[in-house]
Design a protein around this motif. Structure first.
Motif, PDB file in Angstrom:
ATOM      1  N   ILE A 135       0.757  -1.208   0.071  1.00 55.74           N
ATOM      2  CA  ILE A 135      -0.107   0.252   0.007  1.00 55.74           C
ATOM      3  C   ILE A 135       0.965   1.373  -0.142  1.00 55.74           C
ATOM      4  CG2 ILE A 135      -1.689   1.071   1.137  1.00 55.74           C
ATOM      5  CD1 ILE A 135      -2.629  -1.279   2.487  1.00 55.74           C
ATOM      6  N   PRO A 136       0.824   2.243  -0.963  1.00 52.45           N
ATOM      7  CA  PRO A 136       1.571   3.308  -1.048  1.00 52.45           C
ATOM      8  C   PRO A 136       0.678   4.429  -0.180  1.00 52.45           C
ATOM      9  CG  PRO A 136       0.149   3.288  -2.962  1.00 52.45           C
ATOM     10  CD  PRO A 136      -0.075   1.795  -2.280  1.00 52.45           C
ATOM     11  N   PHE A 137       1.600   5.177   0.701  1.00 55.99           N
ATOM     12  CA  PHE A 137       0.945   6.114   1.534  1.00 55.99           C
ATOM     13  C   PHE A 137       0.585   7.271   0.745  1.00 55.99           C
ATOM     14  CE2 PHE A 137       1.494   3.519   4.728  1.00 55.99           C
ATOM     15  CZ  PHE A 137       3.025   3.133   5.132  1.00 55.99           C
ATOM     16  N   GLU A 138      -0.379   8.060   1.023  1.00 55.98           N
ATOM     17  CA  GLU A 138      -0.899   9.254   0.227  1.00 55.98           C
ATOM     18  C   GLU A 138      -0.763  10.592   1.211  1.00 55.98           C
ATOM     19  OE1 GLU A 138      -4.710   8.628  -1.419  1.00 55.98           O
ATOM     20  OE2 GLU A 138      -4.410   6.786  -2.034  1.00 55.98           O
ATOM     21  N   LYS A 139       0.312  11.234   0.770  1.00 57.42           N
ATOM     22  CA  LYS A 139       0.484  12.454   1.668  1.00 57.42           C
ATOM     23  C   LYS A 139      -0.736  13.492   1.483  1.00 57.42           C
ATOM     24  CE  LYS A 139       5.540  12.852   1.197  1.00 57.42           C
ATOM     25  NZ  LYS A 139       6.824  13.695   0.391  1.00 57.42           N
ATOM     26  N   SER A 140      -1.432  13.786   0.373  1.00 54.12           N
ATOM     27  CA  SER A 140      -2.578  14.136   0.273  1.00 54.12           C
ATOM     28  C   SER A 140      -3.615  14.247   1.541  1.00 54.12           C
ATOM     29  CB  SER A 140      -3.350  14.184  -1.166  1.00 54.12           C
ATOM     30  OG  SER A 140      -3.706  12.798  -1.336  1.00 54.12           O
ATOM     31  N   LYS A 141      -3.634  12.773   1.922  1.00 53.74           N
ATOM     32  CA  LYS A 141      -4.600  12.542   2.958  1.00 53.74           C
ATOM     33  C   LYS A 141      -3.958  12.532   4.366  1.00 53.74           C
ATOM     34  CE  LYS A 141      -7.200   9.076   0.161  1.00 53.74           C
ATOM     35  NZ  LYS A 141      -7.960   7.956  -0.004  1.00 53.74           N
ATOM     36  N   GLY A 142      -2.701  13.209   4.535  1.00 50.30           N
ATOM     37  CA  GLY A 142      -2.059  13.394   5.582  1.00 50.30           C
ATOM     38  C   GLY A 142      -1.456  11.963   6.457  1.00 50.30           C
ATOM     39  N   GLN A 143      -1.138  11.153   5.195  1.00 47.90           N
ATOM     40  CA  GLN A 143      -0.680   9.659   5.769  1.00 47.90           C
ATOM     41  C   GLN A 143       0.848   9.877   5.905  1.00 47.90           C
ATOM     42  OE1 GLN A 143      -2.229   6.970   2.681  1.00 47.90           O
ATOM     43  NE2 GLN A 143      -4.470   6.922   3.928  1.00 47.90           N
ATOM     44  N   HIS A 144       1.209  10.148   7.145  1.00 46.66           N
ATOM     45  CA  HIS A 144       2.635   9.915   7.577  1.00 46.66           C
ATOM     46  C   HIS A 144       2.626   8.885   9.004  1.00 46.66           C
ATOM     47  CE1 HIS A 144       3.513  13.471   4.987  1.00 46.66           C
ATOM     48  NE2 HIS A 144       2.292  13.765   5.400  1.00 46.66           N
ATOM     49  N   ILE A 145       3.239   8.045   8.400  1.00 45.35           N
ATOM     50  CA  ILE A 145       3.232   6.861   9.635  1.00 45.35           C
ATOM     51  C   ILE A 145       4.645   7.166  10.532  1.00 45.35           C
ATOM     52  CG2 ILE A 145       3.022   4.181   9.785  1.00 45.35           C
ATOM     53  CD1 ILE A 145       0.785   5.636   8.490  1.00 45.35           C
ATOM     54  N   LEU A 146       4.350   6.694  11.803  1.00 46.49           N
ATOM     55  CA  LEU A 146       5.409   6.770  12.866  1.00 46.49           C
ATOM     56  C   LEU A 146       6.372   5.568  12.550  1.00 46.49           C
ATOM     57  CD1 LEU A 146       4.021   8.032  16.075  1.00 46.49           C
ATOM     58  CD2 LEU A 146       5.608   9.156  14.615  1.00 46.49           C
ATOM     59  N   LYS A 147       7.571   5.762  12.085  1.00 49.53           N
ATOM     60  CA  LYS A 147       8.331   4.537  12.065  1.00 49.53           C
ATOM     61  C   LYS A 147       9.345   4.238  13.169  1.00 49.53           C
ATOM     62  CE  LYS A 147      12.011   7.068   9.130  1.00 49.53           C
ATOM     63  NZ  LYS A 147      12.506   7.024   8.003  1.00 49.53           N
ATOM     64  N   ASN A 148       9.442   5.259  14.048  1.00 53.61           N
ATOM     65  CA  ASN A 148      10.573   5.174  15.203  1.00 53.61           C
ATOM     66  C   ASN A 148      10.137   4.669  16.346  1.00 53.61           C
ATOM     67  OD1 ASN A 148      12.367   5.637  17.305  1.00 53.61           O
ATOM     68  ND2 ASN A 148      12.580   7.626  16.723  1.00 53.61           N
ATOM     69  N   PRO A 149      10.370   3.255  16.727  1.00 59.32           N
ATOM     70  CA  PRO A 149       9.692   2.321  17.637  1.00 59.32           C
ATOM     71  C   PRO A 149       9.881   3.177  19.178  1.00 59.32           C
ATOM     72  CG  PRO A 149      11.465   1.298  16.849  1.00 59.32           C
ATOM     73  CD  PRO A 149      11.244   2.283  16.051  1.00 59.32           C
TER      74      PRO A 149
END
Length: 355
Positions: A22-36
């Motif tokens: 699944i590609p993340f869509e910046k236009s939808k504000g999809q910024h996933i936290l990757k730092n555990p």
């Protein structure tokens, strides 16, 4: 061009789950936290109890969701993107967490929120203001919310009098809740990285709320922050401001004479309508960096204020109220919650209302 042929640019998709999918869509504000480590820190600072129901907004692929499920009784996750909903259900299907996770697909601003004790969220930044005030209108009142915001918005939420970020957003939010800054989060902690840094803020609803009319409050705050660095004496001399207040004053006097005041200025419980008014912070954030001295504006003196007759009885009444509370030379940018509440009470006691 290469070899005489025009190369068409393909749409750029940000790498999705597990390096693909699944590609993340910046236009939808999809910024996933990757730092555990950051995810762990957010959960710890949330103070979740084993008996808590946690509301998560925008769970994405479930990195934060997993940590929340390890601490809470259950998690209700609201997600707009059906692809993410599918991925979230797949991730926890067949695990001990599946029975304690409820996923709601929909727009968090439009759906009815269930009961929850704590909200923990990494939200699309474009819904920051309406979501914050929707949460603050939720009943029964939740214990706290720990939310990731765009840093500039977060600084506006927590700003105190005298700070350049202090604005209507600050005053309205802090009327309803205690807010504190927890963490500054760099853009590289997200996939894909946003263009701006972020901050995590803790919000604790006040109990009880101040016994005031929220429409009255909003009317006063709008006037005071129209030019937050001008003196209140200057602002309340403006023709438009005086005309509005005098109209409200005469309307109330007429209603009282007829024995039908219709609850003008009446204290009441907060409603969704009130919250919508307080959430409309307009250009507050974009104006926060314009901490000009406003000396030029004061020297220019609005023509509207000059046009008011010096013999105006109503203008004298308004200025006397400001003088009585020692507000004539004060500026909104320096006033506290207590100051604004006191000023509102002075006007209301004199029969002058803002709505």
């Amino acid at each position: 061009m290469a070899g005489g042929k025009i190369q068409k640019k393909r749409p750029q998709h940000t790498q999705g789950i597990g390096g693909g999918g699944i590609p993340f869509e910046k236009s939808k504000g999809q910024h996933i936290l990757k730092n555990p480590m950051l995810v762990e820190s957010i959960v710890q600072k949330s103070g979740i109890k084993p008996t808590d129901v946690v509301l998560e907004i925008g769970p994405g692929t479930g990195n934060l969701t997993k940590k929340l499920l390890e601490c809470a009784k259950s998690v209700v996750a609201v997600e707009l993107d059906p692809r993410m909903v599918l991925e979230l259900n797949r991730r926890f299907q067949g695990t001990p967490y599946a029975s304690r996770l409820k996923v709601i697909q929909g727009d968090v601003l439009k759906c009815d929120l269930p009961y929850f004790d704590i909200c923990v969220a990494n939200i699309p930044y474009k819904i920051s203001s309406p979501l914050t005030f929707k949460l603050l209108s939720h009943r029964p009142v939740f214990r706290c919310a720990v939310i990731m915001y765009q840093r500039e918005f977060a600084l506006g939420l927590v700003a105190q009098p005298g700070n350049s970020a202090y604005c209507r957003l600050s005053v309205n939010t802090q009327l309803l809740a205690r807010v504190s800054h927890l963490l500054k989060v760099g853009k590289n902690n997200f996939r894909p990285p946003p263009k701006v840094d972020s901050s995590v803020v803790r919000i604790e609803p006040r109990r009880p709320l101040p016994p005031i009319s929220f429409k009255e409050w909003d009317g006063l705050i709008r006037i005071c922050f129209n030019k937050k660095n001008k003196t209140l004496g200057s602002l309340f001399k403006l023709k438009g401001v005086l005309a509005l207040l005098e109209k409200n004053y005469k309307t109330l006097q007429s209603l009282r004479l007829s024995g039908n005041p219709e609850g003008i200025g009446e204290e009441k419980e907060i409603t969704s309508e009130d919250v919508n008014i307080l959430a409309d912070t307009g250009d507050d954030i974009s104006m926060m960096d314009t901490e000009r001295d406003n000396r030029d504006e004061d020297e220019e003196m609005d023509t509207d204020s000059v046009n008011i007759s010096e013999g105006s009885t109503f203008k004298d009444k308004v200025l006397e109220i400001l003088r009585q509370g020692n507000f004539l030379e004060k500026r909104a940018s320096k006033l506290s919650q207590v100051d604004f509440l006191f000023l509102l009470s002075l006007f209301n006691k004199a029969g002058i209302h803002f709505s």
